[in-house]
Enzyme design. Structure first.
Site, mmCIF file in Angstrom:
data_model
loop_
_atom_site.group_PDB
_atom_site.id
_atom_site.type_symbol
_atom_site.label_atom_id
_atom_site.label_comp_id
_atom_site.label_asym_id
_atom_site.label_seq_id
_atom_site.Cartn_x
_atom_site.Cartn_y
_atom_site.Cartn_z
ATOM 1 C CB THR A 142 -0.915 -0.003 1.230
ATOM 2 O OG1 THR A 142 -0.101 -0.024 2.418
ATOM 3 C CG2 THR A 142 -1.830 -1.213 1.232
ATOM 4 C CG ASP A 144 -5.436 -7.807 1.553
ATOM 5 O OD1 ASP A 144 -5.199 -7.828 2.775
ATOM 6 O OD2 ASP A 144 -6.373 -7.153 1.050
ATOM 7 C CB ILE A 145 -2.784 -10.088 5.995
ATOM 8 C CG1 ILE A 145 -3.461 -8.780 6.415
ATOM 9 C CG2 ILE A 145 -1.276 -9.934 5.896
ATOM 10 C CD1 ILE A 145 -3.095 -8.328 7.824
ATOM 11 C CB THR A 147 0.351 0.380 19.130
ATOM 12 O OG1 THR A 147 0.485 1.746 19.544
ATOM 13 C CG2 THR A 147 -1.143 0.082 19.005
ATOM 14 C CG ASP A 148 2.206 3.423 23.200
ATOM 15 O OD1 ASP A 148 1.620 3.623 22.123
ATOM 16 O OD2 ASP A 148 3.135 4.152 23.607
ATOM 17 C CD GLU A 149 -1.449 5.369 18.875
ATOM 18 O OE1 GLU A 149 -2.593 5.799 18.600
ATOM 19 O OE2 GLU A 149 -0.480 5.474 18.108
ATOM 20 C CE1 TYR A 152 -2.810 1.301 14.428
ATOM 21 C CE2 TYR A 152 -2.376 2.986 16.085
ATOM 22 C CZ TYR A 152 -1.998 1.848 15.410
ATOM 23 O OH TYR A 152 -0.815 1.239 15.707
ATOM 24 C CE LYS A 204 1.970 6.684 11.378
ATOM 25 N NZ LYS A 204 2.427 5.437 11.985
ATOM 26 C CE1 TYR A 228 -3.459 17.779 14.392
ATOM 27 C CE2 TYR A 228 -2.163 15.859 15.013
ATOM 28 C CZ TYR A 228 -3.060 16.481 14.162
ATOM 29 O OH TYR A 228 -3.560 15.784 13.090
ATOM 30 N NE ARG A 256 1.247 10.188 21.656
ATOM 31 C CZ ARG A 256 0.256 10.798 22.302
ATOM 32 N NH1 ARG A 256 0.419 11.149 23.578
ATOM 33 N NH2 ARG A 256 -0.876 11.078 21.701
ATOM 34 C CE LYS A 273 -13.775 15.500 14.259
ATOM 35 N NZ LYS A 273 -14.782 14.849 13.379
ATOM 36 N N GLY A 274 -10.073 13.455 19.851
ATOM 37 C CA GLY A 274 -9.743 12.361 20.754
ATOM 38 C C GLY A 274 -8.255 12.169 20.981
#
Length: 336
Positions: free
Chosen positions: A46, A69-70, A133-135, A157, A196, A214, A221, A281-282
């Site tokens: 991609t 594609d997985i 991920t930590d998210e 995500y 990123k 932002y 982080r 947002k968020g």
């Protein structure tokens, strides 16, 4: 050992492939002596997958590349067969894109992971390493998350990654599959797609442009060089306990404003190049991982100090314009 790396043409996956094949991106301190007979990369290519990321190992006879594609069960079944280990990086990973459209994130991150797990179970894969991920934890005001912390994702995500994490652990608990899971903090380093924050800021500054910051810039982080992340994953692949989660962190927390200051200095630019933009947002305020478990059990510690890693990263983007300039047309979306 035959190792399948999904998403192996992406930023983190390609670093792992280069490491497996003996071309580390940094000091190879503490990397287990894994000597694969075959490394198969499965990647859809991609926008963020790039065969150029594998150019330095392209001629290694152990490397096999499959474009696919997985989420394709027939292809995945064919590719997984005969492998001893699956290391699963493939994911949609940009928060801003997930806010605009969540569908591809759910499809790839949840259904794609389930497709891989089913094939790995069917073919008796000896170990499945799921990279997360930590998210998935949401936001934490003080202290640090341990591996037992409840999941509380706040973006499409991170919700899709949390779903894939739970699926992977469920295959261990239901079927007895040897599954291990890693959760990392924010990665930076060479070959990172310029949507990123670090590569976006660095490439904009190298081009004489401005960078977007932002909100009040106070979001915090922890920063982890991609090579240290892959060292940690290799340790988990080698010695991690089945059914366990391991945190991999870099050990340096910065506000976005503090990170911006370091990148401005590294690029020889001033604050007049920074443009405040409305907050996302968020937007999670702070992430922080406790990494005592992987330190104690596996001997992991980050080896690349942030200032050194950022300097290396800026040099890499300065010296590799031919890699990133085509990726910035059209311009990538805002900061990740």
């Amino acid at each position: 050992m035959r190792i399948l790396v999904t998403g192996g043409a992406g930023f983190i996956g390609s670093e792992y492939v280069r490491m497996l094949l003996g071309v580390p991106g940094g000091d190879a301190v503490g990397v287990p002596a894994v000597e694969p007979s075959v490394v198969t990369v499965l990647d859809k290519l991609t926008y963020s997958g790039n065969l150029g990321n594998l150019a330095v190992v392209r001629d290694d006879p152990r490397l096999r590349f499959v474009r696919g594609d997985i989420c394709d069960p027939v292809l995945v079944d064919e590719v997984v067969a005969g492998h001893d280990v699956v290391v699963h990086f493939a994911a949609e990973s940009h928060v801003d894109r997930s806010i605009v459209g969540a569908g591809p994130f759910v499809t790839t991150n949840v259904l794609g992971t389930q497709t891989l797990l089913d094939a790995a179970l069917r073919h008796g894969v000896a170990r499945f390493v799921h990279v997360s991920t930590d998210e998935v934890y949401g936001s934490i005001e003080q202290g640090s998350w341990t591996e037992e912390w409840p999941l509380s994702p706040r973006s499409p995500y991170s919700a899709s990654k949390a779903g894939s994490d739970l699926l992977a652990l469920a295959y261990h608990r239901t079927h007895g599959m040897d599954v291990v899971l890693t959760r990392c903090s924010n990665n930076y380093g060479p070959y990172q797609f310029p949507e990123k924050v670090v590569p976006l800021f660095v490439t904009n500054l190298l081009d004489g442009g401005t960078v977007p910051l932002y909100g009040d810039g106070g979001n915090v982080r922890d920063w982890l060089h991609v090579h240290d992340h892959c060292r940690g994953i290799a340790m988990v692949q080698d010695k991690g306990r089945a059914g366990e989660v391991y945190h991999i962190g870099g050990g340096t927390e910065l506000t976005n404003k503090e990170l911006t200051a370091r990148l401005l200095e590294a690029c020889g630019a001033g604050w007049e190049r920074v443009v405040p933009v409305a907050d996302r947002k968020g937007h999670d305020r702070r992430y922080s991982l406790n990494i005592d478990k992987i330190k104690t059990e596996l001997g992991y510690a980050p080896s690349i100090p942030l200032d050194d890693g950022l300097a290396r990263t800026v040099r890499w983007y300065r010296d590799n314009r031919a890699w990133w300039e085509p990726l910035k047309t059209p311009a990538p979306v805002a900061v990740g």
